[in-house]
Design an enzyme around this catalytic site. Structure first.
Site, PDB file in Angstrom:
ATOM      1  N   GLU A  65       0.820  -1.216   0.000  1.00 20.52           N
ATOM      2  CA  GLU A  65       0.000   0.000   0.000  1.00 20.52           C
ATOM      3  C   GLU A  65       0.847   1.257   0.000  1.00 20.52           C
ATOM      4  O   GLU A  65       1.929   1.285   0.605  1.00 20.52           O
ATOM      5  CB  GLU A  65      -0.876   0.022   1.266  1.00 20.52           C
ATOM      6  CG  GLU A  65      -1.867  -1.111   1.311  1.00 20.52           C
ATOM      7  CD  GLU A  65      -2.444  -1.381   2.692  1.00 20.52           C
ATOM      8  OE1 GLU A  65      -3.593  -1.810   2.777  1.00 20.52           O
ATOM      9  OE2 GLU A  65      -1.732  -1.165   3.701  1.00 20.52           O
ATOM     10  N   LYS A  78       3.700   6.911   2.917  1.00 16.94           N
ATOM     11  CA  LYS A  78       4.331   5.699   3.469  1.00 16.94           C
ATOM     12  C   LYS A  78       4.122   4.563   2.490  1.00 16.94           C
ATOM     13  O   LYS A  78       3.057   4.447   1.884  1.00 16.94           O
ATOM     14  CB  LYS A  78       3.711   5.357   4.826  1.00 16.94           C
ATOM     15  CG  LYS A  78       4.287   4.073   5.442  1.00 16.94           C
ATOM     16  CD  LYS A  78       3.862   3.897   6.889  1.00 16.94           C
ATOM     17  CE  LYS A  78       2.530   3.227   7.032  1.00 16.94           C
ATOM     18  NZ  LYS A  78       2.215   2.889   8.428  1.00 16.94           N
ATOM     19  N   THR A  93       5.368  -9.553   9.027  1.00 14.28           N
ATOM     20  CA  THR A  93       4.066  -9.344   8.385  1.00 14.28           C
ATOM     21  C   THR A  93       4.006  -7.943   7.782  1.00 14.28           C
ATOM     22  O   THR A  93       3.529  -7.749   6.662  1.00 14.28           O
ATOM     23  CB  THR A  93       2.935  -9.500   9.435  1.00 14.28           C
ATOM     24  OG1 THR A  93       3.010 -10.837   9.958  1.00 14.28           O
ATOM     25  CG2 THR A  93       1.564  -9.272   8.835  1.00 14.28           C
ATOM     26  N   ASP A 170      -2.377 -15.771  22.330  1.00 13.21           N
ATOM     27  CA  ASP A 170      -2.032 -15.960  20.915  1.00 13.21           C
ATOM     28  C   ASP A 170      -2.198 -17.452  20.622  1.00 13.21           C
ATOM     29  O   ASP A 170      -1.940 -18.280  21.500  1.00 13.21           O
ATOM     30  CB  ASP A 170      -0.571 -15.536  20.673  1.00 13.21           C
ATOM     31  CG  ASP A 170      -0.241 -15.368  19.188  1.00 13.21           C
ATOM     32  OD1 ASP A 170       0.007 -14.217  18.759  1.00 13.21           O
ATOM     33  OD2 ASP A 170      -0.214 -16.389  18.440  1.00 13.21           O
ATOM     34  N   THR A 210      -4.315  -9.626  15.546  1.00 13.30           N
ATOM     35  CA  THR A 210      -3.910 -10.878  14.913  1.00 13.30           C
ATOM     36  C   THR A 210      -3.676 -10.621  13.422  1.00 13.30           C
ATOM     37  O   THR A 210      -4.112  -9.603  12.880  1.00 13.30           O
ATOM     38  CB  THR A 210      -4.998 -11.956  15.068  1.00 13.30           C
ATOM     39  OG1 THR A 210      -6.158 -11.554  14.341  1.00 13.30           O
ATOM     40  CG2 THR A 210      -5.366 -12.167  16.523  1.00 13.30           C
ATOM     41  N   GLY A 234      -6.310  -5.513  13.746  1.00 12.18           N
ATOM     42  CA  GLY A 234      -5.849  -6.527  12.782  1.00 12.18           C
ATOM     43  C   GLY A 234      -6.731  -6.676  11.547  1.00 12.18           C
ATOM     44  O   GLY A 234      -6.301  -7.199  10.525  1.00 12.18           O
ATOM     45  N   ASP A 236      -7.787  -5.052   8.633  1.00 13.74           N
ATOM     46  CA  ASP A 236      -7.365  -3.813   7.975  1.00 13.74           C
ATOM     47  C   ASP A 236      -7.204  -3.987   6.470  1.00 13.74           C
ATOM     48  O   ASP A 236      -6.449  -3.275   5.824  1.00 13.74           O
ATOM     49  CB  ASP A 236      -6.055  -3.288   8.606  1.00 13.74           C
ATOM     50  CG  ASP A 236      -4.904  -4.276   8.480  1.00 13.74           C
ATOM     51  OD1 ASP A 236      -5.132  -5.401   7.984  1.00 13.74           O
ATOM     52  OD2 ASP A 236      -3.777  -3.934   8.855  1.00 13.74           O
ATOM     53  N   SER A 301      -9.802   0.301  13.851  1.00 13.89           N
ATOM     54  CA  SER A 301      -8.574   0.900  13.329  1.00 13.89           C
ATOM     55  C   SER A 301      -8.079   0.176  12.067  1.00 13.89           C
ATOM     56  O   SER A 301      -8.019  -1.059  12.040  1.00 13.89           O
ATOM     57  CB  SER A 301      -7.501   0.814  14.425  1.00 13.89           C
ATOM     58  OG  SER A 301      -6.218   0.887  13.895  1.00 13.89           O
TER      59      SER A 301
HETATM   60  N1  LIG Z   1      -4.610  -0.768  12.179  1.00 17.50           N
HETATM   61  C1  LIG Z   1      -3.370  -0.443  11.972  1.00 17.50           C
HETATM   62  O1  LIG Z   1      -3.018   0.733  11.900  1.00 17.50           O
HETATM   63  C2  LIG Z   1      -2.344  -1.533  11.861  1.00 17.50           C
HETATM   64  C3  LIG Z   1      -0.979  -1.208  11.909  1.00 17.50           C
HETATM   65  C4  LIG Z   1      -0.051  -2.255  11.900  1.00 17.50           C
HETATM   66  C5  LIG Z   1      -0.477  -3.569  11.780  1.00 17.50           C
HETATM   67  N2  LIG Z   1      -1.815  -3.822  11.682  1.00 17.50           N
HETATM   68  C6  LIG Z   1      -2.316  -5.204  11.597  1.00 17.50           C
HETATM   69  O2  LIG Z   1      -2.204  -5.751  12.894  1.00 17.50           O
HETATM   70  C7  LIG Z   1      -2.048  -7.166  12.802  1.00 17.50           C
HETATM   71  C8  LIG Z   1      -0.892  -7.622  13.648  1.00 17.50           C
HETATM   72  O3  LIG Z   1       0.317  -7.135  13.093  1.00 17.50           O
HETATM   73  P1  LIG Z   1       1.716  -7.702  13.590  1.00 17.50           P
HETATM   74  O4  LIG Z   1       2.759  -6.912  12.890  1.00 17.50           O
HETATM   75  O5  LIG Z   1       1.705  -7.769  15.082  1.00 17.50           O
HETATM   76  O6  LIG Z   1       1.628  -9.187  12.984  1.00 17.50           O
HETATM   77  P2  LIG Z   1       2.429 -10.501  13.459  1.00 17.50           P
HETATM   78  O7  LIG Z   1       2.331 -11.454  12.332  1.00 17.50           O
HETATM   79  O8  LIG Z   1       3.761 -10.129  13.983  1.00 17.50           O
HETATM   80  O9  LIG Z   1       1.555 -11.052  14.699  1.00 17.50           O
HETATM   81  C9  LIG Z   1       0.269 -11.560  14.557  1.00 17.50           C
HETATM   82  C10 LIG Z   1       0.025 -12.585  15.661  1.00 17.50           C
HETATM   83  O10 LIG Z   1      -1.337 -13.015  15.577  1.00 17.50           O
HETATM   84  C11 LIG Z   1      -1.372 -14.374  15.950  1.00 17.50           C
HETATM   85  N3  LIG Z   1      -2.646 -14.950  15.512  1.00 17.50           N
HETATM   86  C12 LIG Z   1      -3.052 -15.275  14.248  1.00 17.50           C
HETATM   87  N4  LIG Z   1      -4.289 -15.784  14.264  1.00 17.50           N
HETATM   88  C13 LIG Z   1      -4.688 -15.787  15.572  1.00 17.50           C
HETATM   89  C14 LIG Z   1      -5.871 -16.188  16.237  1.00 17.50           C
HETATM   90  N5  LIG Z   1      -6.896 -16.722  15.564  1.00 17.50           N
HETATM   91  N6  LIG Z   1      -5.950 -16.026  17.583  1.00 17.50           N
HETATM   92  C15 LIG Z   1      -4.920 -15.510  18.280  1.00 17.50           C
HETATM   93  N7  LIG Z   1      -3.753 -15.111  17.711  1.00 17.50           N
HETATM   94  C16 LIG Z   1      -3.642 -15.239  16.372  1.00 17.50           C
HETATM   95  C17 LIG Z   1      -0.136 -14.961  15.286  1.00 17.50           C
HETATM   96  O11 LIG Z   1       0.245 -16.197  15.888  1.00 17.50           O
HETATM   97  C18 LIG Z   1       0.888 -13.840  15.510  1.00 17.50           C
HETATM   98  O12 LIG Z   1       1.641 -14.035  16.692  1.00 17.50           O
HETATM   99  C19 LIG Z   1      -1.871  -7.473  11.303  1.00 17.50           C
HETATM  100  O13 LIG Z   1      -3.088  -7.970  10.804  1.00 17.50           O
HETATM  101  C20 LIG Z   1      -1.523  -6.123  10.701  1.00 17.50           C
HETATM  102  O14 LIG Z   1      -1.931  -6.048   9.355  1.00 17.50           O
HETATM  103  C21 LIG Z   1      -2.752  -2.840  11.725  1.00 17.50           C
END
Ligand SMILES: NC(=O)c1ccc[n+]([C@@H]2O[C@H](COP(=O)([O-])OP(=O)(O)OC[C@H]3O[C@@H](n4cnc5c(N)ncnc54)[C@H](O)[C@@H]3O)[C@@H](O)[C@H]2O)c1
Length: 349
Positions: A65, A78, A93, A170, A210, A234, A236, A301
């Site tokens: 993106e 960004k 991720t 998790d 997640t 998560g 998003d 978010s």
């Molecule tokens: N809204 C925002 O501004 C924003 C910003 C950054 C990241 N994000 C989103 O936040 C999420 C997390 O990002 P991250 O960098 O921490 O990712 P990451 O991959 O480092 O961590 C995600 C975690 O979720 C766990 N997980 C997956 N499915 C699960 C479930 N059903 N139950 C419990 N845990 C589960 C995984 O084991 C992993 O540890 C991503 O989806 C990312 O796209 C959103």
């Protein structure tokens, strides 16, 4: 001897290493508080910004993106990806970098890593929302999904909202163990839980972060009690959500920029006229935040360009008088602006 570039060619670049140094120089929690205030300052002048849903390039595996915005003086964008399957391959991720430019000349004024900065600004934005929406006196939060964002989320809620206990879950216990380890000594009471249901027990704030490229159900309706504030970060991307839609039927939902959130957020599951409140209107006092103790509030978010703009302008200010950047030669600087070809000759042997 090739001629050295002039000052016009050079712009400050913040590498990952320098961003890490800057964060420690300022202090993680201080930085989260200051970022929260900077983002809130920009949300207060929301109408001054150019706004557009981010430009997303989707693939089977993830999304890339571009997130642009401008306040008329400074332009920012960004580059960010989201690839939930990366983690299993030892890759992150989410990774990102970004740029600020002066609108008057179009010249860049800062280039920076934004993987760390995105985690910090996402946590700061969550904390800003919670400051207006969480139940008064909330001391316990749950975090479902204990990956890269988790510690930043916990520390921002501690520093900005006054959370003192975190309940973690998790599907991968190694992620929870990592988060427990990283939060040791933070002053937060940390409890590892064996299910999402157990994690949300007694929590006034529930953060879901997640990563899974599907319509997931991280929280069911019966797991969300009256009075709770949900911070769902998560979900998003189109086809990527975390909450059962019944929760959205009971909650008052707050969003960043509706045209983007309706495509990407939890509310993609709802009708086009599902009511939402823009967070900036709450920040300015134009709309109500939390109204009573039993209301379920949801910050849906997705991450919006203005938050990255704020984070980059904050870093630019903080760099002044420090050594936490390098000057890189990124703009061509011909002696005569029309003689670009002539400049090329500088590098001839
Ligand atoms: N809204 C925002 O501004 C924003 C910003 C950054 C990241 N994000 C989103 O936040 C999420 C997390 O990002 P991250 O960098 O921490 O990712 P990451 O991959 O480092 O961590 C995600 C975690 O979720 C766990 N997980 C997956 N499915 C699960 C479930 N059903 N139950 C419990 N845990 C589960 C995984 O084991 C992993 O540890 C991503 O989806 C990312 O796209 C959103």
């Amino acid at each position: 001897m090739p001629q050295a570039p002039s000052d016009k060619a050079l712009i400050p670049f913040v590498s990952v290493e320098n961003m890490m140094r800057l964060v420690h120089h300022v202090g993680v929690e201080t930085m989260l508080v200051e970022l929260t205030d900077t983002i809130e300052e920009d949300f207060r002048r929301w109408e001054a910004f150019d706004k557009t849903p981010r430009i997303a390039s989707h693939s089977r595996e993830g999304v890339i993106e571009l997130m642009p915005t401008s306040d008329g003086d400074i332009y920012a964008f960004k580059y960010v990806n989201g690839h939930p399957k990366n983690m299993a391959e030892g890759l992150q991720t989410v990774t990102a970098f970004g740029l600020l430019a002066e609108v008057a000349t179009g010249y860049p004024v800062l280039l920076a890593e934004m993987t760390l900065l995105t985690a910090l600004r996402t946590a700061a934005t969550s904390a800003m929302a919670a400051r207006h929406l969480a139940p008064k006196g909330a001391r316990t939060m749950a975090i479902i999904g204990n990956g890269a964002q988790a510690e930043f989320q916990a520390l921002a809620m501690k520093a900005v909202v006054g959370i003192d206990a975190v309940r973690l879950y998790d599907i991968d216990p190694r992620a929870t163990e990592k988060t427990v380890r990283n939060l040791a000594g933070s002053g937060l009471g940390v409890v590892a839980c064996s299910s999402a249901q157990a994690a949300v027990e007694g929590a006034g704030i529930v953060t879901t972060c997640t990563a899974d490229k599907q319509f997931a159900t991280i929280l069911n309706d019966n797991m969300v009690g009256a009075g709770v504030h949900l911070n769902a970060i998560g979900g998003d991307c189109p086809g990527k959500t975390e909450l059962h839609r019944d929760i959205l039927l009971r909650a008052d939902t707050f969003v960043e920029y509706p045209p983007q959130t309706r495509i990407e957020g939890e509310i993609q599951q709802m009708e086009a006229d599902y009511p939402v409140t823009e967070l900036w209107r709450v920040v300015t006092g134009e709309a109500a935040g939390r109204r009573d103790d039993r209301q379920i509030t949801l910050f849906d978010s997705v991450g919006f360009a203005i938050e990255d703009f704020s984070a980059l302008r904050y870093v630019r200010e903080k760099l002044k008088g420090t050594r936490f950047y390098q000057e890189i030669d990124i703009i061509a600087d011909p002696d005569d602006p029309r003689d670009l070809f002539g400049m090329l000759q500088r590098a001839r042997n």
